[in-house]
Design an enzyme around this catalytic site. Structure first.
Site, short mmCIF file in Angstrom:
data_model
loop_
_atom_site.label_atom_id
_atom_site.label_comp_id
_atom_site.label_asym_id
_atom_site.label_seq_id
_atom_site.Cartn_x
_atom_site.Cartn_y
_atom_site.Cartn_z
N PHE A 240 0.86 -1.18 0.00
CA PHE A 240 0.00 0.00 0.00
C PHE A 240 0.90 1.23 0.00
CE2 PHE A 240 -4.56 0.78 0.80
CZ PHE A 240 -5.06 -0.45 0.47
N GLN B 235 -7.99 14.23 4.26
CA GLN B 235 -7.33 13.51 3.17
C GLN B 235 -8.23 13.35 1.94
OE1 GLN B 235 -6.47 9.00 3.22
NE2 GLN B 235 -4.50 9.99 3.54
N HIS C 233 -8.58 11.17 -1.30
CA HIS C 233 -8.09 9.92 -1.87
C HIS C 233 -8.03 10.09 -3.38
CE1 HIS C 233 -7.76 5.75 -2.97
NE2 HIS C 233 -7.66 5.39 -1.71
N LEU D 34 -15.27 4.98 -3.56
CA LEU D 34 -13.84 4.68 -3.53
C LEU D 34 -13.44 3.49 -4.38
CD1 LEU D 34 -11.40 5.77 -1.83
CD2 LEU D 34 -11.56 3.59 -0.66
N GLU E 269 -6.93 1.71 -2.98
CA GLU E 269 -5.52 1.82 -3.34
C GLU E 269 -4.94 0.43 -3.62
OE1 GLU E 269 -3.64 4.62 -0.70
OE2 GLU E 269 -1.84 3.40 -0.70
N ARG F 296 -1.11 9.36 -0.53
CA ARG F 296 -2.34 9.82 -1.17
C ARG F 296 -2.34 11.30 -1.52
NH1 ARG F 296 -6.48 6.15 2.44
NH2 ARG F 296 -5.83 4.25 1.40
N HIS G 30 -11.95 11.92 1.60
CA HIS G 30 -11.92 10.56 2.11
C HIS G 30 -11.80 10.41 3.62
CE1 HIS G 30 -11.32 6.29 1.93
NE2 HIS G 30 -10.10 6.35 2.41
N ARG H 94 -2.81 10.53 6.56
CA ARG H 94 -2.83 9.14 7.01
C ARG H 94 -2.34 8.19 5.91
NH1 ARG H 94 -6.47 4.86 6.30
NH2 ARG H 94 -8.10 6.13 5.37
C1 FAD Z 1 -14.85 3.72 1.29
C2 FAD Z 1 -13.82 3.67 2.37
C3 FAD Z 1 -12.80 2.73 2.31
C4 FAD Z 1 -11.84 2.68 3.32
N1 FAD Z 1 -10.84 1.74 3.25
C5 FAD Z 1 -9.95 1.65 4.28
C6 FAD Z 1 -8.96 0.62 4.30
O1 FAD Z 1 -8.89 -0.24 3.43
N2 FAD Z 1 -8.09 0.57 5.34
C7 FAD Z 1 -8.13 1.48 6.36
O2 FAD Z 1 -7.33 1.39 7.27
N3 FAD Z 1 -9.08 2.45 6.37
C8 FAD Z 1 -9.98 2.56 5.36
N4 FAD Z 1 -10.94 3.54 5.38
C9 FAD Z 1 -11.06 4.38 6.58
C10 FAD Z 1 -11.73 3.60 7.68
O3 FAD Z 1 -12.59 2.63 7.16
C11 FAD Z 1 -12.55 4.51 8.60
O4 FAD Z 1 -11.75 5.56 9.03
C12 FAD Z 1 -13.01 3.72 9.80
O5 FAD Z 1 -13.70 2.57 9.42
C13 FAD Z 1 -13.89 4.55 10.74
O6 FAD Z 1 -14.31 3.72 11.78
P1 FAD Z 1 -15.05 4.31 13.04
O7 FAD Z 1 -15.32 3.16 13.96
O8 FAD Z 1 -14.31 5.47 13.57
O9 FAD Z 1 -16.40 4.88 12.42
P2 FAD Z 1 -17.61 4.14 11.64
O10 FAD Z 1 -17.29 2.77 11.22
O11 FAD Z 1 -18.14 5.06 10.62
O12 FAD Z 1 -18.69 4.08 12.76
C14 FAD Z 1 -19.32 5.27 13.25
C15 FAD Z 1 -20.44 4.83 14.11
O13 FAD Z 1 -20.95 5.95 14.80
C16 FAD Z 1 -22.35 5.91 14.78
N5 FAD Z 1 -22.82 7.29 14.96
C17 FAD Z 1 -22.40 8.41 14.35
N6 FAD Z 1 -23.07 9.47 14.82
C18 FAD Z 1 -23.90 9.02 15.78
C19 FAD Z 1 -24.85 9.62 16.63
N7 FAD Z 1 -25.10 10.92 16.61
N8 FAD Z 1 -25.55 8.82 17.48
C20 FAD Z 1 -25.35 7.47 17.51
N9 FAD Z 1 -24.46 6.86 16.72
C21 FAD Z 1 -23.75 7.62 15.87
C22 FAD Z 1 -22.71 5.28 13.47
O14 FAD Z 1 -23.99 4.70 13.53
C23 FAD Z 1 -21.61 4.21 13.36
O15 FAD Z 1 -21.99 3.05 14.02
C24 FAD Z 1 -11.91 3.60 4.39
C25 FAD Z 1 -12.94 4.53 4.46
C26 FAD Z 1 -13.88 4.58 3.44
C27 FAD Z 1 -14.96 5.63 3.52
#
Ligand code: FAD
Length: 597
Positions: free
Chosen positions: A117, A237, A239, A249, A252, A283, A370, A412
């Site tokens: 990556f 960031q 992407h 997306l 990568e 990125r 992203h 990142r």
């Molecule tokens: C398309 C895409 C591909 C990616 N690919 C990669 C990858 O291959 N490798 C990598 O390392 N990273 C990747 N990333 C980044 C990474 O996936 C995210 O940064 C990470 O998954 C975020 O996880 P999280 O637990 O912080 O949030 P999330 O998984 O988004 O969870 C947020 C949670 O908060 C809850 N929530 C939000 N607001 C409220 C509220 N007001 N009340 C109650 N609940 C709420 C939502 O319901 C959800 O359950 C990618 C991101 C995207 C968008």
């Protein structure tokens, strides 16, 4: 009637970070996880490419190299103590996921498979190293499902489809949250000793984004209103490879498997911008290269896109030119079957949304908003810290994309976010439970839910001169155009003015749906309020930082300026006015060096 519940620890968010926090907190404390989405719909499920750890399953790799790459990728803004901690924990974290049952792809000997990556290198040779552990291009989906199953097994209490609207603090300590139950419109007060925010990012402030609709920065906006600062919000960031116009997306991992970028003249252009790592440069570098190609007239047919090419004949020809071989030194030979097997989801996206088959055709792509590098400031144990001395706020924790530890600094590296979730989610859960087990409940204030009720009433009773979707589109356009990949003082200040104008107009918004059951119109309007507050913070922090670093690229200050700007931005809401301060970057082993591409 507002209902009240009581838990030792309450986690807001059920993505990778929230589930990991919930799982670990629930081992010793009565824990609830609240999520506005059904847990397995969280954005973590969209993560494609992989999770990084120096497992060294194909070739030599070391946590120290992973640390250095992350520091360098962060453009020296990441805190090195936290980065070392994360990279050292990475190997055990990935093995733990494997032991929980996560179905990783395998090497021929049965070890966890890894792919290269951007920015992940062998520090001796400088060549890309295979560090991203993956389950096809559905790594995040697998993490989410695996952690959710573990939480169910551990009897974590879930409040699915409850949206948190407010944070309750009493005597300067965390005391719970206020949430609305989406299916009934009822308000609930969740009284707790410790609160963990894991609400994800806020990419929905931008017009073209890879982020889910739920990415509206709720957690960060709620805490900002309560006087908690946000850190390094100017760093967002972009992407390089989003599907043209849609922003969806394209991982990568496509370039990891040998895919290359091609401009409108049919030229491979990355060697010009990053002669050593080429298409696998970090990125920010690749996004700027695409932007420059387009701006200088080398987009495809004069439009705002270039191509990403994973057709086996191109990949194999370029691999031969670049001297890329298989791990055993044999000739690199990607087949159409391997493309289908390694990247099934992105092949599907392109076929469904574009009518393009990546095995035989090139994919039209443009940079897409992203990832949120900034966020709620925490230390490496997930404790929220509220000033330049890193003073913890009792009982308050944050982890995942909404938090800023800071391990990603100015930019990142791919696959480091999934790692961040599992490592810091775990420690936030452990620390919150430890704190809760040593503390008493604070007495709940009377009318804890009144602020949330007032916000809803205002939205229901606005003058109706303004429309939520119109305001939202105006916001997204101005942020993408003027606080996007390239920035300058004039555009950012005019964006800031525009956001402030939108905030005033937001007061005239009204929602037509007055019902209680799944009133998504009301919630979208409430979320727009959060996006507007976050956008103001981003535009102001960005205009304030007079240098270029990581994802923050200024035309008027093109160089990194370590003398004046090797520091984190903190921004507070003081009685409705934003105030900026700073805190030092933690440097342990790696003194800042100039970037070499
Ligand atoms: C398309 C895409 C591909 C990616 N690919 C990669 C990858 O291959 N490798 C990598 O390392 N990273 C990747 N990333 C980044 C990474 O996936 C995210 O940064 C990470 O998954 C975020 O996880 P999280 O637990 O912080 O949030 P999330 O998984 O988004 O969870 C947020 C949670 O908060 C809850 N929530 C939000 N607001 C409220 C509220 N007001 N009340 C109650 N609940 C709420 C939502 O319901 C959800 O359950 C990618 C991101 C995207 C968008």
């Amino acid at each position: 009637m507002t209902k009240t519940h009581q838990f030792d620890v309450v986690v807001v968010g059920a993505g990778g970070a929230g589930l990991m926090a919930g799982l670990y907190a629930s081992k010793t404390a009565k824990t609830a996880v609240i999520s506005k989405l059904y847990p397995t719909r969280s954005h973590t499920g969209a993560a494609q490419g992989g999770i990084s750890a120096a497992l060294g399953n194909y070739e030599e790799d070391r946590p120290e190299w992973h640390t250095y790459d992350t520091v360098k990728g962060s453009d020296y803004l990441g805190d090195q103590d936290a980065i070392e901690f994360m990279c050292n924990e990475a190997v055990d974290a990935v093995l733990e996921l494997e032991h929980m049952g996560l179905p990783f792809d395998r090497t021929p000997e049965g070890k966890i498979s890894q792919r290269p990556f951007g920015g992940h290198t062998n520090n001796v040779t400088g060549k890309p190293v295979r560090r991203a552990a993956h389950a096809a291009d559905r790594t995040g989906h697998m993490i989410l499902q695996t952690l959710y199953q573990q939480c169910l097994k551990n009897k974590v209490n879930f409040f699915d489809e409850y949206q948190v609207l407010d944070f309750i603090m009493v005597n300067g300590k965390a005391a719970g949250v206020v949430a609305v139950e989406l299916s009934t419109g009822e308000l609930h007060v969740i009284h707790a000793k410790a609160v963990i925010f894991a609400t994800g990012g806020h990419g929905r402030i931008f017009e073209v984004t890879s982020n889910a609709y739920a990415y509206t920065g709720d957690g960060a906006a709620i805490l900002l209103r309560h006087g908690i600062p946000l850190e390094d919000m100017e760093f967002f960031q972009f992407h390089p490879t989003g599907i043209y116009k849609l922003g969806i997306l394209i991982t990568e991992g496509v370039r990891g498997e040998g895919g290359v970028l091609i401009n409108g003249k049919g030229e491979r252009f990355m060697p010009k911008y990053a002669p050593s790592v080429k298409d696998l440069a970090s990125r920010d570098v690749v996004s700027r290269a695409i932007y420059t190609e387009i701006k200088e007239g080398r987009g495809v047919d004069g439009k705002n896109f270039v191509y990403l090419d994973i057709r086996p004949e191109t990949v194999n020809r370029i691999a031969a030119e670049d001297g890329r071989t298989n791990v055993d030194g044999s000739k690199y030979n990607l087949t159409a079957e391997q493309v289908l097997q390694k990247l099934p989801d992105i092949i599907d996206f392109c076929r469904v949304y574009l009518g393009v088959d990546p095995v035989t055709q090139m994919m039209p792509i443009q940079p897409t908003a992203h990832y949120t590098m900034g966020g709620i400031p925490t230390n490496k144990f997930g404790e929220v810290v509220v000033d330049d001395k890193n003073t913890p706020f009792p009982g308050l924790y944050a982890a995942g994309e909404c938090a800023c530890v800071s391990v990603h600094g100015g930019n990142r590296l791919g696959t480091n976010s999934l790692l961040d979730l599992v490592v810091f989610g775990k420690y936030a859960g452990l620390k919150a439970a430890e704190y809760a087990n040593q503390s008493e409940f604070e007495k709940l204030p009377v009318g804890a839910e009144s602020e949330s009720m007032a916000q809803f009433e205002a939205l229901k009773n606005g003058s109706g001169k303004e429309n939520v979707f119109k305001l939202s589109n105006e916001l997204k356009k101005v942020m993408f155009a003027d606080v996007g990949i390239y920035r300058n003082e004039k555009d950012m200040l005019s964006a800031l003015e525009k956001v402030r104008e939108l905030k005033v107009r937001f007061k005239d918004v009204t929602v037509s749906d007055t019902g209680k059951i799944f009133n998504t119109e009301l919630l979208n309007a409430w979320e727009l309020g959060n996006l507007l507050e976050i956008a103001e913070v981003i535009a102001m922090s960005a205009a304030n930082r007079k240098e270029s670093r990581g994802g923050h690229s200024r035309e008027d200050f093109p160089d990194r300026d370590d003398v004046n700007w090797l520091k984190h931005t903190l921004i507070w809401n003081k009685d409705g006015k934003l105030e900026i301060g700073y805190k030092p970057v933690v440097i342990t082993k790696h003194q800042p060096k100039a970037r070499v591409y």
